[in-house]
Write an enzyme that holds these catalytic residues in place. Structure first.
Site, PDB file in Angstrom:
ATOM      1  N   ASP A   1     -29.810   4.126  -8.313  1.00 33.14           N
ATOM      2  CA  ASP A   1     -29.005   5.184  -8.921  1.00 33.14           C
ATOM      3  C   ASP A   1     -29.527   5.606 -10.279  1.00 33.14           C
ATOM      4  O   ASP A   1     -29.127   6.640 -10.814  1.00 33.14           O
ATOM      5  CB  ASP A   1     -27.576   4.661  -9.136  1.00 33.14           C
ATOM      6  CG  ASP A   1     -26.679   4.951  -7.963  1.00 33.14           C
ATOM      7  OD1 ASP A   1     -26.862   5.983  -7.318  1.00 33.14           O
ATOM      8  OD2 ASP A   1     -25.778   4.121  -7.699  1.00 33.14           O
TER       9      ASP A   1
HETATM   10  C1  BGC Z   1     -25.189   0.950 -11.386  1.00 39.44           C
HETATM   11  C2  BGC Z   1     -24.687   1.686 -10.255  1.00 39.44           C
HETATM   12  C3  BGC Z   1     -23.957   2.949 -10.656  1.00 39.44           C
HETATM   13  C4  BGC Z   1     -24.780   3.742 -11.617  1.00 39.44           C
HETATM   14  C5  BGC Z   1     -23.982   4.904 -12.110  1.00 39.44           C
HETATM   15  C6  BGC Z   1     -25.937   1.841 -12.250  1.00 39.44           C
HETATM   16  O1  BGC Z   1     -26.302   1.146 -13.377  1.00 39.44           O
HETATM   17  O2  BGC Z   1     -25.981  -0.101 -10.936  1.00 39.44           O
HETATM   18  O3  BGC Z   1     -23.795   0.809  -9.684  1.00 39.44           O
HETATM   19  O4  BGC Z   1     -23.715   3.737  -9.556  1.00 39.44           O
HETATM   20  O5  BGC Z   1     -25.166   2.921 -12.642  1.00 39.44           O
HETATM   21  O6  BGC Z   1     -24.001   5.043 -13.482  1.00 39.44           O
HETATM   22  C1  NOJ Z   2     -24.932  -0.147  -7.288  1.00 42.81           C
HETATM   23  C2  NOJ Z   2     -24.546   1.025  -6.465  1.00 42.81           C
HETATM   24  O1  NOJ Z   2     -23.266   0.854  -5.934  1.00 42.81           O
HETATM   25  C3  NOJ Z   2     -25.551   1.213  -5.355  1.00 42.81           C
HETATM   26  O2  NOJ Z   2     -25.200   2.329  -4.588  1.00 42.81           O
HETATM   27  C4  NOJ Z   2     -26.920   1.342  -5.913  1.00 42.81           C
HETATM   28  O3  NOJ Z   2     -27.817   1.400  -4.833  1.00 42.81           O
HETATM   29  C5  NOJ Z   2     -27.262   0.187  -6.812  1.00 42.81           C
HETATM   30  N1  NOJ Z   2     -26.250   0.011  -7.811  1.00 42.81           N
HETATM   31  C6  NOJ Z   2     -28.614   0.348  -7.497  1.00 42.81           C
HETATM   32  O4  NOJ Z   2     -28.583   1.372  -8.429  1.00 42.81           O
END
Ligand code: BGC
Ligand code: NOJ
Length: 815
Positions: free
Chosen positions: A487
């Site tokens: 993400d």
């Molecule tokens: C997290 C994800 C989240 C994203 C959104 C990332 O650091 O791991 O879980 O969706 O941040 O800000």
């Molecule tokens: C947590 C998010 O829920 C997931 O969708 C994502 O793939 C991971 N973080 C890595 O960013």
């Protein structure tokens, strides 16, 4: 240092001191009513949706960290001394304390001044209520005159609004009190047809429903005025902060035990039957009263607890392993499976690190979660798949998230995460392999929940695949969009404005930045889709998918291979990310895992080289970090990934979610020693002894362990709700123990440490039980010499269930 121990026989973790480094929590509820509960009774409850139907209030990021919960106070009426049997909120020293987190229940037991208290919290199956079954024992030689006070703080339903809109909310709160039951009915007078209720089995000495009266001016939960003075105020909330507190007086003879039952529940009435009498403003309690009466009866509680236990027996009984490794056994048999159920129920919505108001169900998250729970609740997996698919867009893209209560895509976040659609293919594939229920592919499912747009689920999978084919970049690799699995790799964002969302801001037209990770994912998904098409006798279509996969594989080999490992991506300038030419972020974990899982490089040596590079550059004693070297500054062209300090989260943290990808890749490549070693590094049970460093619960995986660039290397964070649960479960059960679901049966293909002499697995699969004993007489890591089922040698390694519901004995010889 340890803060407790496992009791595997009882399937419990026993916490023996209340001040764990972080709240160590558990989940209550399996269906619609849920609660989080910490080892000191902190937490909250909700009905279905942690944001929209929150029953009790919780303040995140508090100090102390975990205040607010299902509290009881015991007061010695002779001396006026009082304490909390769960330690919080008074934090009075206890002579003895023990919290047992089990499957769907938590029991907190303590004693002080020779008064013992034990409270078991759980949610009965099929009910929208929680039980606090409390027993108090007088261990003194003389009679004890005690008061018990309960305490919960009601949330005004929408947890987001509840935490912000005080000018209105301080004037809307309403309750009713009838026969000792406290009914919370804020907004019931207008558009809500639901209320909460809080009941007690004993005759009340008093009650309170206005928080600030119960607490008294300028006091906290550690010293409520009502408890201190030993008498409720019988306050009736009208605005401000509706609260629930019962006061029970308890006179106990020496050695006497008394049971007090508290119930907290949620109830709905039909819209036209909200009031009784109909022209009044009084809640119609006709349908709720029998429920309250039923569960205030100890006999029914015992039966409900037994039913809960049987439910978990059924879930956990699907896969039980007996291996030489204690940590693997207890995680697979108990806790990892339990965590998979939590991720099924919660997705990423409500934990002590997910506030319950931020995120609904993620499209990619929920599809991956399926890998961990489909075997336990196949019917609910089916339902989940259809819900998720109904949020897909007609063009094959996906809403990144949807709200569980409304089942509608979340417009604020929208779509454009170009990996999303493929996870649906993998989720459906996992379902088909588990159940053999091919009928799901013909289910009519709408796009974007638009009535009239229904097409068979299979058509959704087709569009998922085409989504990427229509979005290829300059190297023939998939365009990344807002981000892919990571993400935080936001290659089209270019944000220089504080507070902007890295996920939804897009300043570039997105025609250049490509993801090698999505390429790997695409190859894997396209191969699955080809297999599914072939099963549907769509052979030409199947060949087309394979051709697309082959072409993508070629693009990966040509533009996504860096010499020693797979490249991660190309940025908006067409420059590689995760390549030796980069100054920072030279190597990333994700493409190594996913390209190999897709089968790329297994034959020509690339996979081995990539895995050696992972071992050399990314593996640490605490797990495999996401990338190296960490980004030391903010790179506008990379986005959120470089916003984290080095060693945390996606910036070179040990993002546990993708460690199992490497475990699977190692297992595919045949290195059982390494696969198991990597597994053990992140296995929370194996880390129990370093609790002071690890800090999170030793019974569930955390999303992240701080990487080697962080000063806190080895510290876990964000436990419970993480894709790590499903992926690790999947990796261990299907690739290490190698009892793997395939479209046509159960494949036996273990990849274990060479030193293991064997192991046993009992697996319920499509209605039959397979008791499998694997022997490893020649100390190999992979390879099966022979499989004998019920005395007959099997051709190959695939077991075919015959649908007879029988139990089979399977003997496997490795070699
Ligand atoms: C997290 C994800 C989240 C994203 C959104 C990332 O650091 O791991 O879980 O969706 O941040 O800000
Ligand atoms: C947590 C998010 O829920 C997931 O969708 C994502 O793939 C991971 N973080 C890595 O960013």
């Amino acid at each position: 240092m340890k803060f407790g121990h496992f009791d595997d026989g009882k399937r419990e973790y026993v916490i023996t001191q209340p001040n764990t480094p972080l709240p160590w929590i558990n989940y209550l509820g399996c269906e619609a009513y849920f609660g989080l509960i910490s080892n000191t009774a902190g937490g909250y409850s909700f009905y279905r949706d942690a944001r929209l139907r929150r029953l009790t209030r919780y303040r995140y990021n508090n100090a102390p960290f975990d205040v607010g919960g299902r509290y009881l106070y015991i007061r010695d009426n002779e001396t006026g001394q009082f304490w909390s049997p769960s330690w919080q909120p008074t934090r009075t020293p206890l002579d003895h304390y023990e919290c047992r987190h089990g499957m769907g229940y938590t029991t907190i037991r303590s004693s002080r001044l020779q008064i013992e208290a034990q409270t078991c919290y759980f949610v009965p199956m099929g009910q929208n209520l929680e039980i606090w079954q409390c027993s108090v024992t007088n261990r003194r030689r003389k009679p004890a005159r005690l008061s018990i006070f309960s305490s919960i703080e009601f949330c005004l339903w929408d947890a987001q609004d509840d935490a912000t809109n005080f000018q209105r909310n301080f004037s809307t709160g309403q309750v009713e009190i009838e026969n000792g039951v406290i009914y919370h009915k804020t907004e019931y007078r207008e558009r809500r047809n639901h209320f909460a209720w809080f009941a007690c089995s004993e005759k009340l000495a008093g009650f309170d429903t206005q928080r600030d009266t119960f607490l008294g001016a300028a006091r906290g939960w550690d010293n409520p005025a009502a408890v201190e003075r030993g008498k409720s105020f019988n306050s009736v909330a009208y605005g401000w902060a509706p609260h629930g507190s019962h006061h029970v007086k308890l006179n106990l003879k020496p050695g006497e035990t008394r049971q007090i039952i508290f119930l907290l529940g949620y109830h709905e009435n039909p819209v036209d039957q909200k009031f009784d009498p109909p022209d009044s403003q009084t809640i119609n309690k006709r349908t709720v009263k029998p429920i309250i009466a039923k569960y205030l009866d100890g006999k029914n509680i015992a039966a409900a607890f037994e039913e809960l236990r049987r439910y978990w027996d059924g879930l956990l009984g699907v896969y039980q392993v007996d291996s030489p490794d204690l940590h693997a056994n207890r995680m697979v048999n108990i806790w990892n499976a339990c965590q998979c159920m939590a991720t099924f129920n919660m997705s990423r919505s409500a934990s002590f690190y997910e506030s319950g108001i931020g995120r609904g169900l993620g499209f990619r998250d929920s599809n991956q979660d399926l890998l961990g729970f489909v075997q336990m609740v196949p019917a609910r997996a089916r339902e989940r798949i259809l819900d998720i698919a109904a949020t897909q867009l007609a063009g094959g893209g996906a809403f990144h998230q949807y709200q569980p209560l409304t089942k509608r895509g979340n417009n604020d976040i929208g779509s454009g995460f170009n990996d999303d659609p493929h996870w649906l293919i993998l989720g459906v594939a996992a379902y088909l392999k588990e159940t053999g229920d091919w009928s799901i592919l013909d289910e009519p499912v709408p796009f974007e929940n638009e009535p009239g747009s229904e097409r068979p689920l299979y058509e959704h999978l087709r569009r998922s695949c085409h989504y990427t084919l229509e979005r290829l970049g300059p190297h023939g690799l998939p365009l990344i969009g807002r981000a892919d699995w990571n993400d935080c790799l936001n290659l089209n964002c270019f944000s220089d404005t504080p507070g902007q969302s890295f996920q939804t801001t897009t300043n570039k037209d997105g025609k250049v930045a490509e993801s090698v990770f999505i390429a790997g994912l695409f190859v894997l998904a396209a191969k699955e889709l080809a297999a599914i098409a072939r099963k549907r006798k769509l052979n030409a279509e199947a060949r087309r998918y394979l051709a697309h996969a082959a072409k993508m594989e070629e693009a990966v080999c040509r533009h996504g291979w860096d010499g020693q490992w797979f490249v991660r991506a190309y940025d908006d300038f067409g420059k590689p990310i995760g390549s030796k030419v980069c100054k920072e972020g030279k190597i990333f974990i994700e493409p190594q895992g996913f390209c190999i899982m897709a089968g790329i490089g297994l034959k020509d040596g690339k996979a081995r080289l990539a895995l050696e590079s992972v071992n050399k550059n990314l593996a640490t004693p605490h797990g495999i970090v996401l990338l190296q070297p960490a980004y030391t500054k903010y790179y506008i062209e990379l986005g959120e990934i470089s916003s984290y300090p080095p060693g945390y989260k996606e910036n070179a943290g040990i993002f546990c979610h993708n460690n199992p990808w490497i475990i699977i890749a190692e297992a595919m490549a045949g290195n059982g020693d390494r696969a198991f070693d990597y597994y053990t590094r992140i296995n929370p049970s194996a880390r129990e002894n370093i609790g002071q460093l690890h800090r999170c619960e030793p019974y569930v995986f955390a999303q992240m362990i701080a990487g080697r660039d962080a000063p806190t290397h080895g510290e876990a964070k964000n436990s419970w709700l993480t894709g790590t649960a499903a992926w690790t479960y999947f990796a261990v059960t299907q690739w290490i123990f190698g009892i793997r679901t395939e479209y046509d049966g159960l494949l036996i293909d273990p990849c274990i440490p060479a030193r293991w002499k064997g192991f046993k697995v009992s697996r319920v699969f499509r209605g039959e039980t397979f008791n499998i004993e694997v022997r490893n007489p020649s100390g190999v890591m992979k390879g099966v010499r022979r499989v004998v089922m019920d005395g007959v040698e099997v051709v190959g390694q695939l077991l075919h269930p015959a649908g007879t519901g029988r139990t089979h004995n399977v003997l496997v010889e490795m070699g």
